[in-house]
Design a protein around this motif. Sequence first.
Motif, PDB file in Angstrom:
ATOM      1  N   MET A   1       0.878  -1.309  -0.364  1.00 19.23           N
ATOM      2  CA  MET A   1      -0.420  -0.127   0.276  1.00 19.23           C
ATOM      3  C   MET A   1       1.002   1.372  -0.429  1.00 19.23           C
ATOM      4  O   MET A   1       0.855   2.123  -0.107  1.00 19.23           O
TER       5      MET A   1
ATOM      6  N   TYR B   1      -4.153 -10.039  -8.090  1.00 21.36           N
ATOM      7  CA  TYR B   1      -3.298  -9.204  -7.385  1.00 21.36           C
ATOM      8  C   TYR B   1      -1.922  -9.277  -8.681  1.00 21.36           C
ATOM      9  O   TYR B   1      -1.126  -8.063  -8.762  1.00 21.36           O
TER      10      TYR B   1
ATOM     11  N   CYS C   1     -13.276  -3.515  -2.781  1.00 24.07           N
ATOM     12  CA  CYS C   1     -12.537  -2.948  -1.509  1.00 24.07           C
ATOM     13  C   CYS C   1     -13.609  -3.570  -0.411  1.00 24.07           C
ATOM     14  O   CYS C   1     -14.071  -3.018  -0.025  1.00 24.07           O
TER      15      CYS C   1
ATOM     16  N   MET D   1      -2.998   0.461  -6.051  1.00 18.11           N
ATOM     17  CA  MET D   1      -4.449  -0.521  -5.648  1.00 18.11           C
ATOM     18  C   MET D   1      -5.301   0.251  -5.373  1.00 18.11           C
ATOM     19  O   MET D   1      -6.331  -0.303  -5.986  1.00 18.11           O
TER      20      MET D   1
ATOM     21  N   THR E   1     -12.593   1.315  -9.112  1.00 13.86           N
ATOM     22  CA  THR E   1     -12.488   0.905  -7.729  1.00 13.86           C
ATOM     23  C   THR E   1     -13.967   1.494  -6.733  1.00 13.86           C
ATOM     24  O   THR E   1     -14.381   2.502  -6.734  1.00 13.86           O
TER      25      THR E   1
END
Length: 470
Positions: free
Chosen positions: A40, A218, A291, A367, A373
């Motif tokens: 992160m 990922y 997320c 991310m 997202t």
Amino acid sequence: MSTQNQNNRVAIRAQLTAVSSRPVNPGTRTHCFTGLDHAMALHSVHVIFYYKEKLFQHFDLDPFRVSLSEVLSLYPQVTGRIARNEDGEWEVKCNDAGVRVVKADVGVTLDEWLGSADGAEERLLTSWDDMPRHDPSSWSPYRIQINEFKGGGVAIGLSCSHMQADPTCATLLIKSWAETRRREAVAHPPFFIDSLDSPLTRGLNINKTNTKSSRAYYEAMSMEAQTPLVPKKMVTATFKFSSAVIKRSLFEIHETCPDATPFDLLAALFWAHIARLKPQKSESKHSLSICVDFRKKLQLSYGHYGNALHFSLLTIPDVEEKQDLGYVAGAVHCHVSNQGEEEFFSAMELFESRKGEEDKYGAPFRMYGPKLTCVSMEHMVDFPGSTRSTVNVPLMYAAVFDKDNRPVHVSYHIGNLEGEGLIMVMPSPEGGLARMVSVTLPEEELEQLCGDEAIVSLNPIMLLSGTRQK
């Protein structure tokens, strides 16, 4: 000291350093980051708590500052400094170097600000400088900015490196400060991963398999990070939906998705309508990166210090053409509800396995944002350890420094966001089914989204969307 920003509405007037009331001995303690924390590192977290009433008379002399020093004694990682360890990895030296505190004045009332500022201007309520990669020894990984509005309103802006904390962790720091100010016990004291009793550590020792979905996703994100993105001006707006509107909308899709949550509904709504604004893709598929916070699902302490986030990918053919919102909401619901311990531990083990021959973690990557997202904050709606004064109050709105002076709004921003955009679905101060949706998109897309008929028909209140005439 007094500096004025270009918009002439936020003036920095002083800076100081806050240290803990019980300092640690220099060099006697360190905090190591997990593989997820390292991943992160390109991002930062910014949280802004807005209060209608004045919180203090003079911050320098007020018990308000004393209570900050007291709560910082629980967080030696917050007052420390980041450095390289013997293996060349980042760690925190808990040397009590302190937290940077900035004081600022805002030249309008709180109501005027919420109705006219945009996301970029709102970030002026938080102090931040990216970490210097070569020598961060004097760099404060946490910053607090106290902003006083005309008429008595106050905004507390907290910024930190995402390598150190996720949005929940940052929220709990301010909530713990408020509890200390009220002379109450801290409901969710920080719980550090280096503890041998951590359920997270035990889970990593037990679960040895990687699910294909986590590994593939990922690894794909890591590969995408090697391709530079075309810079675009990203802007933010916040939509506030009432409990009555969400209840009615859930009823309308009940036949298709009877178990839909407010998150499922709003994620589906904004995903489908944002997809229509994106360039057409030859394969006619659209993907949403979702997320979630896994503290609750893994029965971790809410005070878990660091990152407890899981990203996963949901793909639906022709999502922008789906006329049945319940179908898309159902897909979101199944995707999120079917995630379990194996999925979360698998992802964490994957990050730990990214260490190379020199026992160093792989490079961090974005991310948030390369793909659209959507962040769920549903875990903040019904949280453990609530007191009589905070029952039925979402976690971020339980940061009450004085009686009845509850936050009227809380904003979250993620630093270094690029790509397709970010949707954050959050609880509302109204409680119940009411929700706030913060959307960050390329400027031309957000302008179209704000006029979308399906969204406008739900009568959202627009906050921090830059409606001020310039």
